[in-house]
Design a protein around this motif. Structure first.
Motif, PDB file in Angstrom:
ATOM      1  N   LEU A 188     -17.602 141.210  50.367  1.00 23.28           N
ATOM      2  CA  LEU A 188     -16.493 142.162  50.536  1.00 23.28           C
ATOM      3  C   LEU A 188     -15.380 141.848  49.524  1.00 23.28           C
ATOM      4  O   LEU A 188     -14.849 142.740  48.860  1.00 23.28           O
ATOM      5  N   LEU A 189     -15.064 140.555  49.397  1.00 24.23           N
ATOM      6  CA  LEU A 189     -14.000 140.180  48.453  1.00 24.23           C
ATOM      7  C   LEU A 189     -14.414 140.470  47.009  1.00 24.23           C
ATOM      8  O   LEU A 189     -13.593 140.915  46.199  1.00 24.23           O
ATOM      9  N   GLU A 190     -15.689 140.217  46.683  1.00 29.14           N
ATOM     10  CA  GLU A 190     -16.162 140.524  45.319  1.00 29.14           C
ATOM     11  C   GLU A 190     -16.053 142.016  45.035  1.00 29.14           C
ATOM     12  O   GLU A 190     -15.632 142.421  43.945  1.00 29.14           O
ATOM     13  N   CYS A 191     -16.466 142.828  46.008  1.00 27.96           N
ATOM     14  CA  CYS A 191     -16.419 144.286  45.804  1.00 27.96           C
ATOM     15  C   CYS A 191     -14.981 144.769  45.693  1.00 27.96           C
ATOM     16  O   CYS A 191     -14.648 145.595  44.834  1.00 27.96           O
ATOM     17  N   LEU A 192     -14.104 144.237  46.548  1.00 27.94           N
ATOM     18  CA  LEU A 192     -12.691 144.643  46.485  1.00 27.94           C
ATOM     19  C   LEU A 192     -12.086 144.212  45.149  1.00 27.94           C
ATOM     20  O   LEU A 192     -11.352 144.964  44.507  1.00 27.94           O
ATOM     21  N   ASP A 193     -12.429 143.006  44.713  1.00 25.96           N
ATOM     22  CA  ASP A 193     -11.906 142.498  43.439  1.00 25.96           C
ATOM     23  C   ASP A 193     -12.327 143.402  42.278  1.00 25.96           C
ATOM     24  O   ASP A 193     -11.537 143.665  41.369  1.00 25.96           O
ATOM     25  N   ALA A 194     -13.566 143.870  42.325  1.00 23.77           N
ATOM     26  CA  ALA A 194     -14.056 144.725  41.230  1.00 23.77           C
ATOM     27  C   ALA A 194     -13.251 146.024  41.172  1.00 23.77           C
ATOM     28  O   ALA A 194     -12.960 146.532  40.084  1.00 23.77           O
ATOM     29  N   TRP A 195     -12.860 146.564  42.336  1.00 22.96           N
ATOM     30  CA  TRP A 195     -12.025 147.771  42.337  1.00 22.96           C
ATOM     31  C   TRP A 195     -10.610 147.446  41.895  1.00 22.96           C
ATOM     32  O   TRP A 195     -10.030 148.142  41.055  1.00 22.96           O
ATOM     33  N   VAL A 196     -10.045 146.392  42.457  1.00 17.92           N
ATOM     34  CA  VAL A 196      -8.622 146.089  42.253  1.00 17.92           C
ATOM     35  C   VAL A 196      -8.340 145.645  40.809  1.00 17.92           C
ATOM     36  O   VAL A 196      -7.284 145.948  40.252  1.00 17.92           O
ATOM     37  N   ALA A 197      -9.295 144.944  40.213  1.00 19.05           N
ATOM     38  CA  ALA A 197      -9.053 144.387  38.871  1.00 19.05           C
ATOM     39  C   ALA A 197      -8.751 145.491  37.863  1.00 19.05           C
ATOM     40  O   ALA A 197      -8.052 145.264  36.885  1.00 19.05           O
ATOM     41  N   ASN A 198      -9.292 146.694  38.102  1.00 21.11           N
ATOM     42  CA  ASN A 198      -9.106 147.785  37.143  1.00 21.11           C
ATOM     43  C   ASN A 198      -8.717 149.086  37.816  1.00 21.11           C
ATOM     44  O   ASN A 198      -9.110 150.151  37.362  1.00 21.11           O
ATOM     45  N   TYR A 199      -7.960 149.004  38.913  1.00 14.98           N
ATOM     46  CA  TYR A 199      -7.802 150.201  39.740  1.00 14.98           C
ATOM     47  C   TYR A 199      -7.168 151.366  38.995  1.00 14.98           C
ATOM     48  O   TYR A 199      -7.454 152.517  39.276  1.00 14.98           O
ATOM     49  N   ASP A 200      -6.314 151.063  38.002  1.00 16.01           N
ATOM     50  CA  ASP A 200      -5.642 152.170  37.308  1.00 16.01           C
ATOM     51  C   ASP A 200      -6.638 152.995  36.490  1.00 16.01           C
ATOM     52  O   ASP A 200      -6.425 154.163  36.225  1.00 16.01           O
ATOM     53  N   ARG A 201      -7.755 152.376  36.082  1.00 19.21           N
ATOM     54  CA  ARG A 201      -8.770 153.119  35.324  1.00 19.21           C
ATOM     55  C   ARG A 201      -9.801 153.773  36.239  1.00 19.21           C
ATOM     56  O   ARG A 201     -10.632 154.551  35.792  1.00 19.21           O
ATOM     57  N   TYR A 202      -9.770 153.412  37.538  1.00 21.57           N
ATOM     58  CA  TYR A 202     -10.847 153.842  38.434  1.00 21.57           C
ATOM     59  C   TYR A 202     -10.417 154.894  39.443  1.00 21.57           C
ATOM     60  O   TYR A 202     -11.134 155.125  40.414  1.00 21.57           O
TER      61      TYR A 202
END
Ligand code: BTN
Length: 264
Positions: A188-202
């Motif tokens: 869950l943390l890995e998946c959230l991190d993948a979204w959060v790390a680049n959220y402005d582009r996603y």
């Protein structure tokens, strides 16, 4: 691997060390009032990406001032602190990202098919298995955004209070396979991190991922806002995560999660 029924450890949550943004620091508690409150209270002194996890909460917080109750050691009770420059645009999408990340972890590690119910519920079938509560406060020069998730993992039917009978479930009740909290928390943390790390582009991808799992669209909903009841058909979510309802009385209206209650 640590004891699958023991308390979650740092190695459970972050088996490969800190992620891109999440996991700079971890506060692990046997008992706490609320993992969200823990991070809110210390937000200015903790680094961006700090995780709080607990085995038991004495004052777990749900949406709209409700309580979030779970027996000791049965759930994931996790919060993540993010420091954002104002205006913190992440606040409108963090609930979506956290709920999607929970679904991704469940999809990847169990045989359950989770779906989402606006604004913050993770469900299996028609029953709630998890909920997200995002909170924020101003700290000097920045905004602290806290994403909290409670995910029912090991509960059995008798663990749920009578008022939730038939409306709440756990992964263990739904899955045909054993449920392990450690790997679920880490994924869950890995998946959230993948979204959060680049959220402005996603922005588009986040809404698309949430939309693809949403059980509401096309469904009839009854909402209460400002003491008034509205009935209609759920159409979509707006960029700010408001729900767009096609009203039975005609017209479309946006409803904000912070001021809207659903009638089950
Ligand atoms: C809801 O469905 O109303 C949201 C529930 C959110 C519960 C989680 S448990 C971890 C974190 N700490 C809290 O006090 N609340 C969130």
């Amino acid at each position: 691997m640590s004891n699958p029924f023991g308390p979650l450890t740092n190695a459970d949550l972050l088996p490969h060390g800190p992620l891109r943004r999440i996991g700079t620091h971890a506060l692990l508690r046997e008992t706490v009032d609320s993992t969200n409150l823990l991070l809110l209270a210390q937000a200015a002194d903790l680094p961006d990406g700090t995780i709080a996890s607990a085995e038991f909460q004495t004052a777990g917080r749900g949406r709209l001032g409700r309580r979030w109750v779970a027996p000791r050691g049965a759930s994931l009770l996790l919060s993540v602190l993010l420091h954002e420059a104002e205006p913190a645009t992440l606040t409108s999408t963090i609930t979506l990202m956290t709920a999607v990340a929970a679904c991704e972890a469940i999809e990847q590690l169990t045989d359950c098919t989770p779906r989402l119910r606006w604004p913050n519920d993770v469900i299996i079938g028609r029953r709630k298995v998890g909920g997200v509560l995002a909170e924020s406060r101003a700290i000097p020069g920045r905004r602290a955004v806290i994403a909290g998730i409670g995910l029912n993992c090991l509960q059995h039917a008798a663990h749920f209070p009578a008022e939730l009978a038939g409306r709440a479930t756990s992964l263990d009740l739904e899955s045909t396979e054993p449920v392990h909290r450690g790997p679920l928390a880490a994924r869950l943390l890995e998946c959230l991190d993948a979204w959060v790390a680049n959220y402005d582009r996603y922005a588009t991808e986040i809404r698309r991922a949430w939309h693809a799992r949403c059980a509401d669209f096309g469904a009839r909903l009854t909402l209460v806002h400002d003491g008034q009841q509205f009935e209609g058909t759920a159409l979509d979510i707006a960029d700010n995560a408001d729900l767009i309802l096609q009203l039975d009385q005609g017209g479309r209206r946006h409803f904000a999660a912070t001021t809207t209650t659903r009638i089950p």
